[in-house]
Design a protein around this motif. Structure first.
Motif, PDB file in Angstrom:
ATOM      1  N   SER A  10     -40.548  25.483  26.684  1.00  0.00           N
ATOM      2  CA  SER A  10     -39.914  25.869  27.954  1.00  0.00           C
ATOM      3  C   SER A  10     -39.655  27.364  28.084  1.00  0.00           C
ATOM      4  O   SER A  10     -39.347  27.844  29.175  1.00  0.00           O
ATOM      5  N   ASN A  11     -39.764  28.118  26.974  1.00  0.00           N
ATOM      6  CA  ASN A  11     -39.445  29.543  27.045  1.00  0.00           C
ATOM      7  C   ASN A  11     -40.667  30.447  27.230  1.00  0.00           C
ATOM      8  O   ASN A  11     -40.535  31.653  27.361  1.00  0.00           O
ATOM      9  N   ARG A  16     -41.412  28.462  31.612  1.00  0.00           N
ATOM     10  CA  ARG A  16     -40.285  28.821  32.481  1.00  0.00           C
ATOM     11  C   ARG A  16     -40.540  28.356  33.913  1.00  0.00           C
ATOM     12  O   ARG A  16     -39.628  27.885  34.604  1.00  0.00           O
ATOM     13  N   SER A  19     -40.047  24.607  33.881  1.00  0.00           N
ATOM     14  CA  SER A  19     -38.614  24.311  33.721  1.00  0.00           C
ATOM     15  C   SER A  19     -37.877  24.436  35.049  1.00  0.00           C
ATOM     16  O   SER A  19     -37.056  23.576  35.408  1.00  0.00           O
ATOM     17  N   GLU A  20     -38.174  25.493  35.778  1.00  0.00           N
ATOM     18  CA  GLU A  20     -37.522  25.704  37.080  1.00  0.00           C
ATOM     19  C   GLU A  20     -37.851  24.571  38.051  1.00  0.00           C
ATOM     20  O   GLU A  20     -36.979  24.086  38.777  1.00  0.00           O
ATOM     21  N   PRO A  30     -34.051  16.959  33.414  1.00  0.00           N
ATOM     22  CA  PRO A  30     -34.926  17.670  32.480  1.00  0.00           C
ATOM     23  C   PRO A  30     -34.293  17.876  31.114  1.00  0.00           C
ATOM     24  O   PRO A  30     -33.113  18.190  31.001  1.00  0.00           O
ATOM     25  N   LEU A  32     -35.192  20.304  28.104  1.00  0.00           N
ATOM     26  CA  LEU A  32     -36.064  21.460  27.925  1.00  0.00           C
ATOM     27  C   LEU A  32     -35.964  21.989  26.499  1.00  0.00           C
ATOM     28  O   LEU A  32     -34.893  22.408  26.058  1.00  0.00           O
ATOM     29  N   THR A  34     -36.708  24.610  23.551  1.00  0.00           N
ATOM     30  CA  THR A  34     -36.981  26.031  23.364  1.00  0.00           C
ATOM     31  C   THR A  34     -36.856  26.395  21.894  1.00  0.00           C
ATOM     32  O   THR A  34     -36.156  25.721  21.134  1.00  0.00           O
ATOM     33  N   ASN A  42     -29.139  21.733  29.750  1.00  0.00           N
ATOM     34  CA  ASN A  42     -30.424  21.030  29.669  1.00  0.00           C
ATOM     35  C   ASN A  42     -31.414  21.662  28.685  1.00  0.00           C
ATOM     36  O   ASN A  42     -32.516  21.151  28.520  1.00  0.00           O
ATOM     37  N   TYR A  43     -31.039  22.781  28.041  1.00  0.00           N
ATOM     38  CA  TYR A  43     -31.920  23.422  27.068  1.00  0.00           C
ATOM     39  C   TYR A  43     -31.470  23.066  25.657  1.00  0.00           C
ATOM     40  O   TYR A  43     -30.274  23.031  25.358  1.00  0.00           O
TER      41      TYR A  43
END
Length: 220
Positions: A10-11, A16, A19-20, A30, A32, A34, A42-43
């Motif tokens: 996701s990074n 990205r 992810s958006e 989501p 996500l 990373t 959510n990360y």
């Protein structure tokens, strides 16, 4: 009920973007992944080189959110320049890292994603891999990247033959961007969005993106 969608990688730049899109869809929850430290909602930071961390992550997600519905394998190690001379100046550590991230970790993600499905007869769980057309026929210089993506490509085709109740999709991409001859991120996202919410007739397909055109092949 919201679709629980896991996205690896996701990074990165395209990560990205995805992810958006996932975050802004009210019908999606989501998850996500990373490689960087973050406190964003959510990360989740995860070491893709450690199998047990992937397994424990799925156990945690199932307890906290429920069973994930979609896995999008987007994580990748890639460089703009490949090895100018693989025999003389290839970086052995980079080769190992590339295989761990691009294929080995993705295969473990698929394994634990499907293992944590309680109803193995369901036809709603989907695995979507972000791949490259060169995974099939190769290309110059990037021997580590293309061969590692080829491993995931063929592993997915094999899994689709073995597990008919799950949906497997390989997205075969070219360069991503808005320049001429690039694959448009928006067109790729539109196809992913359809895959998330639309019932699939076949348990495996390859989708080829070429400029603004999409070609779909069902090979199994």
């Amino acid at each position: 009920m919201k679709k629980i969608v896991i996205l690896t990688g996701s990074n990165g730049s395209f990560g990205r973007f995805l992810s958006e899109k996932l975050i802004n869809n009210e019908n999606i929850l989501p998850i996500l992944i990373t490689s960087k430290k973050t406190k964003k909602k959510n990360y989740f930071q995860l070491d893709l080189k450690k199998k047990d961390s992937i397994k424990n992550f799925f156990s945690f997600i199932k307890k906290k959110y429920g069973e994930p519905d979609i896995l999008i394998n987007n994580a990748a190690v890639n460089t703009k320049r490949g090895f100018s001379d693989f025999l003389k100046n290839s970086n052995d550590k980079r080769i190992l890292d590339t295989y761990f991230v691009n294929s080995i970790s993705s295969i473990f993600f698929i394994k634990f994603f499907l293992n944590f499905v309680s109803n193995k007869k369901t036809k709603e769980k989907k695995v979507i891999n972000m791949l490259t057309r060169h995974a099939i026929w190769g290309n110059k210089r990037h021997v580590d990247y293309y061969s590692s993506k080829s491993a995931l490509y063929n592993a997915t085709r094999t899994l689709a033959r073995d597990y008919k109740n799950f949906i497997f999709v390989n997205l075969m991409l070219g360069p991503i961007g808005y320049k001429k001859n690039n694959c448009s991120p928006n067109i790729i996202w539109n196809e992913i969005n359809k895959l998330i919410f639309t019932k699939q007739q076949s348990n495996y397909k390859e989708i080829y993106f070429e400029n603004f055109f999409i070609f779909i092949k069902r090979l199994i």
